[in-house]
Scaffold this active site. Structure first.
Site, PDB file in Angstrom:
ATOM      1  N   TYR A   7       0.663  -1.207  -0.183  1.00 17.83           N
ATOM      2  CA  TYR A   7      -0.187  -0.002  -0.111  1.00 17.83           C
ATOM      3  C   TYR A   7       0.736   1.103  -0.027  1.00 17.83           C
ATOM      4  O   TYR A   7       0.123   2.419  -0.225  1.00 17.83           O
ATOM      5  CB  TYR A   7      -0.926   0.021   1.186  1.00 17.83           C
ATOM      6  CG  TYR A   7      -2.272  -0.669   0.831  1.00 17.83           C
ATOM      7  CD1 TYR A   7      -3.122  -0.563  -0.099  1.00 17.83           C
ATOM      8  CD2 TYR A   7      -2.675  -1.923   1.338  1.00 17.83           C
ATOM      9  CE1 TYR A   7      -4.205  -1.201  -0.595  1.00 17.83           C
ATOM     10  CE2 TYR A   7      -3.676  -2.626   1.268  1.00 17.83           C
ATOM     11  CZ  TYR A   7      -4.451  -2.291   0.305  1.00 17.83           C
ATOM     12  OH  TYR A   7      -5.508  -2.942  -0.148  1.00 17.83           O
TER      13      TYR A   7
ATOM     14  N   ASP B  87      -8.208 -33.581   3.202  1.00 18.90           N
ATOM     15  CA  ASP B  87      -9.144 -34.205   2.366  1.00 18.90           C
ATOM     16  C   ASP B  87      -8.421 -35.299   1.373  1.00 18.90           C
ATOM     17  O   ASP B  87      -6.985 -35.018   1.403  1.00 18.90           O
ATOM     18  CB  ASP B  87      -9.556 -33.246   1.327  1.00 18.90           C
ATOM     19  CG  ASP B  87     -10.801 -32.308   1.858  1.00 18.90           C
ATOM     20  OD1 ASP B  87     -11.135 -32.526   2.933  1.00 18.90           O
ATOM     21  OD2 ASP B  87     -11.116 -31.189   1.384  1.00 18.90           O
TER      22      ASP B  87
END
Length: 395
Positions: free
Chosen positions: A138, A276
């Site tokens: 930024y 998973d």
């Protein structure tokens, strides 16, 4: 110890204790933790001197009417990556490099951005202040374009200077969570107790935490936040107490990996992964265990090769008679990812992992941990994990 025991009887942990004894014996045979070869924490004066040397090289090139260039180790080639079972993936000492030239249209912007961020780092280190990668983005978001550009340049600088990113006074915003039997003190003196009902965010300054206290029997790395939260809701940490749970909410950020590494280095308790049964989950587990190409220059500070795969194993799907209707067909992209993992150097020393991945490849089906809810809503926390931990169902 101030942790209230509310978990299983001591006999429940017999196999876990045996596993820990085996891990400790392996460490002793290897002479403790692998030493050297990786990046180390550098003092502020060393970082400043390294940056000054790089800028001096730029000035020298300009004085000779030569176009300055940065030389950076090439981390995108497997040829530069070496695998050691005790360390994971790390860069070879004499690897190929790439040049970021100031007179090339393709790299001139990258050259300028490296100079800009080097200047920012120099000011941070000199003033003993810290900034996040987001803060740096930024400072000139239009110039950088996106956050990934900043992230890649910071990794390049860390690799070029041969110091860990945290020595550059650049912090990452943590996304990970931790819960269970653990207490510690943050660098600013804040006391953190992870035994609360809700999880605690992973610190953005792992290097600074101290006075870690735990009596945990194991550390469970949970791939997904949804699964982590479900285990919290099921009071898993108390039912399996003493233990610690961590999630990186998918692909782990640097701080979550540093925390897992710090817990392993400090306590040497068994570390398990719950992911998973798909190529993406296996990839995430491999990052914790063996590291990644992108951060291979810092492998010694990040990897925990002692991690074991607890679940969800592809072989569990058939063993538990999980119906095909709850499974998901593998996509072409999944198959490519699986084939890529099977070719990696660390798979040769993990025959049981290879077998599980071959089961997945042959079935052409994948499964999320949530598939276990077909058996019962709390099957994961009430039956699956306790049985795996009690009887040694890991590979």
């Amino acid at each position: 110890m101030a942790f209230a025991p509310s978990g299983p009887e001591a006999s429940f942990f017999e196999v876990l204790d045996q596993h820990r004894a085996s891990l400790l014996a392996t460490l002793r045979r290897g002479g403790g933790e692998p030493a050297g070869g990786g990046t180390r924490l550098a003092s502020s004066s060393e970082v400043l001197a390294s940056i000054e040397n790089i800028i001096q090289d730029v000035i020298t090139s300009l004085a000779r009417n030569e176009a300055p260039a940065f030389t950076i180790d090439n981390r995108s080639s497997w040829e530069n990556i070496k695998f050691e079972d005790s360390v994971g993936l790390h860069m070879i000492s004499h690897c190929t490099t790439r040049k970021i030239k100031s007179d090339s249209p393709k790299s001139v912007k990258n050259f300028a951005l490296i100079l800009k961020i080097l200047s920012t780092i120099y000011k941070l280190v000199q003033s003993n202040t810290y900034a996040t990668k987001r803060d740096i983005y930024y400072t000139d978001s239009q110039l950088f374009g996106n956050q990934t550009v900043v992230d890649n340049i910071i990794n390049d600088i860390s690799c070029m200077l041969k110091v860990p990113r945290r020595s550059l006074h650049i912090l990452s915003t943590s996304k990970g969570l931790i819960a269970g039997n653990l207490r510690y003190i943050e660098e600013d003196g804040t006391k953190v107790n992870c035994t609360c009902a809700t999880a605690v965010p992973v610190s953005s300054n792992i290097q600074g935490i101290r006075n870690l206290i735990t009596d945990a029997k194991f550390l469970l790395i949970v791939e997904k936040d949804a699964t982590f939260q479900r285990l919290l809701d099921d009071n898993f940490c108390n039912k399996m107490s003493p233990c610690i749970m961590v999630t990186g909410k998918g692909v782990p950020d640097l701080n979550t990996r540093l925390l897992v590494k710090k817990l392993w280095d400090t306590f040497h308790i068994p570390v398990f992964s719950l992911v998973d049964a798909d190529p993406h989950g296996i990839e995430i587990m491999c990052i914790y265990k063996y590291g990644s190409m992108a951060m291979s220059f810092e492998a010694h500070n990040l990897t925990v090769p002692a991690i074991r795969w607890l679940g969800l194993l592809p072989s569990d799907i058939k063993r538990l008679n999980i119906p095909k209707s709850t499974l998901i067909p593998m996509t072409k992209r999944d198959q490519m990812k699986l084939d890529s993992i099977l070719k990696r150097p660390y798979v040769t020393c993990q025959p049981f992992w290879r077998k599980e991945m071959e089961i997945m490849g042959d079935s052409k089906m994948k499964a999320e941990i949530q598939a276990l809810t077909f058996l019962s809503s709390d099957y994961l926390s009430r039956v699956y994990l306790p049985n795996k931990l009690k009887f040694g169902g890991w590979i």
